[in-house]
Design a protein around this motif. Sequence first.
Motif, PDB file in Angstrom:
ATOM      1  N   LYS A  16      42.263  50.420  44.601  1.00 43.04           N
ATOM      2  CA  LYS A  16      42.187  49.012  44.995  1.00 43.04           C
ATOM      3  C   LYS A  16      43.272  48.191  44.309  1.00 43.04           C
ATOM      4  O   LYS A  16      43.885  47.316  44.927  1.00 43.04           O
ATOM      5  CB  LYS A  16      40.812  48.443  44.647  1.00 43.04           C
ATOM      6  CG  LYS A  16      39.677  49.021  45.452  1.00 43.04           C
ATOM      7  CD  LYS A  16      38.366  48.442  44.964  1.00 43.04           C
ATOM      8  CE  LYS A  16      37.183  49.021  45.669  1.00 43.04           C
ATOM      9  NZ  LYS A  16      35.923  48.460  45.149  1.00 43.04           N
ATOM     10  N   ARG A  20      46.290  45.980  46.122  1.00 42.39           N
ATOM     11  CA  ARG A  20      46.587  44.575  45.853  1.00 42.39           C
ATOM     12  C   ARG A  20      48.013  44.408  45.308  1.00 42.39           C
ATOM     13  O   ARG A  20      48.719  43.466  45.670  1.00 42.39           O
ATOM     14  CB  ARG A  20      45.594  43.996  44.837  1.00 42.39           C
ATOM     15  CG  ARG A  20      44.187  43.852  45.324  1.00 42.39           C
ATOM     16  CD  ARG A  20      43.981  42.638  46.202  1.00 42.39           C
ATOM     17  NE  ARG A  20      44.111  41.385  45.542  1.00 42.39           N
ATOM     18  CZ  ARG A  20      43.118  40.601  45.155  1.00 42.39           C
ATOM     19  NH1 ARG A  20      41.875  40.984  45.367  1.00 42.39           N
ATOM     20  NH2 ARG A  20      43.351  39.458  44.590  1.00 42.39           N
ATOM     21  N   THR A  46      48.394  47.759  55.575  1.00 42.64           N
ATOM     22  CA  THR A  46      46.947  47.553  55.539  1.00 42.64           C
ATOM     23  C   THR A  46      46.231  48.454  56.546  1.00 42.64           C
ATOM     24  O   THR A  46      45.164  48.978  56.257  1.00 42.64           O
ATOM     25  CB  THR A  46      46.565  46.087  55.807  1.00 42.64           C
ATOM     26  OG1 THR A  46      47.134  45.668  57.042  1.00 42.64           O
ATOM     27  CG2 THR A  46      47.030  45.194  54.681  1.00 42.64           C
ATOM     28  N   GLU A  64      37.397  39.622  50.233  1.00 38.98           N
ATOM     29  CA  GLU A  64      38.124  38.900  49.186  1.00 38.98           C
ATOM     30  C   GLU A  64      39.630  39.105  49.317  1.00 38.98           C
ATOM     31  O   GLU A  64      40.414  38.162  49.150  1.00 38.98           O
ATOM     32  CB  GLU A  64      37.648  39.356  47.810  1.00 38.98           C
ATOM     33  CG  GLU A  64      36.240  38.939  47.479  1.00 38.98           C
ATOM     34  CD  GLU A  64      35.699  39.648  46.249  1.00 38.98           C
ATOM     35  OE1 GLU A  64      36.449  40.413  45.607  1.00 38.98           O
ATOM     36  OE2 GLU A  64      34.512  39.439  45.942  1.00 38.98           O
ATOM     37  N   THR A  65      40.034  40.316  49.606  1.00 37.36           N
ATOM     38  CA  THR A  65      41.464  40.612  49.745  1.00 37.36           C
ATOM     39  C   THR A  65      42.054  39.899  50.955  1.00 37.36           C
ATOM     40  O   THR A  65      43.190  39.407  50.893  1.00 37.36           O
ATOM     41  CB  THR A  65      41.683  42.137  49.857  1.00 37.36           C
ATOM     42  OG1 THR A  65      41.114  42.757  48.702  1.00 37.36           O
ATOM     43  CG2 THR A  65      43.159  42.469  49.928  1.00 37.36           C
ATOM     44  N   TRP A  68      42.557  36.283  49.973  1.00 31.55           N
ATOM     45  CA  TRP A  68      43.665  36.194  49.031  1.00 31.55           C
ATOM     46  C   TRP A  68      45.006  36.393  49.747  1.00 31.55           C
ATOM     47  O   TRP A  68      45.978  35.676  49.473  1.00 31.55           O
ATOM     48  CB  TRP A  68      43.474  37.250  47.942  1.00 31.55           C
ATOM     49  CG  TRP A  68      44.612  37.383  47.002  1.00 31.55           C
ATOM     50  CD1 TRP A  68      44.906  36.592  45.929  1.00 31.55           C
ATOM     51  CD2 TRP A  68      45.634  38.384  47.048  1.00 31.55           C
ATOM     52  NE1 TRP A  68      46.035  37.044  45.312  1.00 31.55           N
ATOM     53  CE2 TRP A  68      46.501  38.148  45.980  1.00 31.55           C
ATOM     54  CE3 TRP A  68      45.878  39.456  47.886  1.00 31.55           C
ATOM     55  CZ2 TRP A  68      47.604  38.948  45.728  1.00 31.55           C
ATOM     56  CZ3 TRP A  68      46.978  40.240  47.637  1.00 31.55           C
ATOM     57  CH2 TRP A  68      47.826  39.987  46.566  1.00 31.55           C
ATOM     58  N   LEU A  69      45.056  37.339  50.687  1.00 31.18           N
ATOM     59  CA  LEU A  69      46.288  37.610  51.426  1.00 31.18           C
ATOM     60  C   LEU A  69      46.707  36.402  52.268  1.00 31.18           C
ATOM     61  O   LEU A  69      47.887  36.036  52.299  1.00 31.18           O
ATOM     62  CB  LEU A  69      46.114  38.838  52.314  1.00 31.18           C
ATOM     63  CG  LEU A  69      47.305  39.226  53.182  1.00 31.18           C
ATOM     64  CD1 LEU A  69      48.501  39.577  52.313  1.00 31.18           C
ATOM     65  CD2 LEU A  69      46.937  40.405  54.077  1.00 31.18           C
TER      66      LEU A  69
END
Length: 148
Positions: A16, A20, A46, A64-65, A68-69
């Motif tokens: 993970k 990120r 991705t 969450e990712t 954030w992205l």
Amino acid sequence: MENDGKVRSRPHKTAKQKFRKRLRHLTSRKRPGTFLDIVKEINQYTHGWINYYGIGDMKNFIRETAQWLKHRLRQLIWKRWKRVSTRFYRLMRYGIDREEAWKVANSRKGYWRMSKNQTIHRAINNKRLASWGLKDLNQLYQHRYLSY
């Protein structure tokens, strides 16, 4: 989390972190190239990562990712609109009224902080990011996870 009597797997913490870190590199503010090329590379990476780790149980991590992205991409766009006049006209083009666009365009706050601004979220919304080619990580994951 309920298991329903099933054994579930998930990616390791380092996998993970690498994911990120690679996304951070792909969305670097100093990165050259057009925005569409950047989105294309993000989609390729991705899509491959989710196809590989899609069997894992990681719904919260993906959600969450994805948030954030999108935040990183708004920051990248805001940095590329360097001049106040560019920011002002782009915000106006994306449906922000004149006075509000002028206030936001003249802000001296940093890129990361400005990318949290509600006005910028309305101008560069998720629908617009999708129209520029960004694939939704949540949908990719749901499609892959449900296919197992």
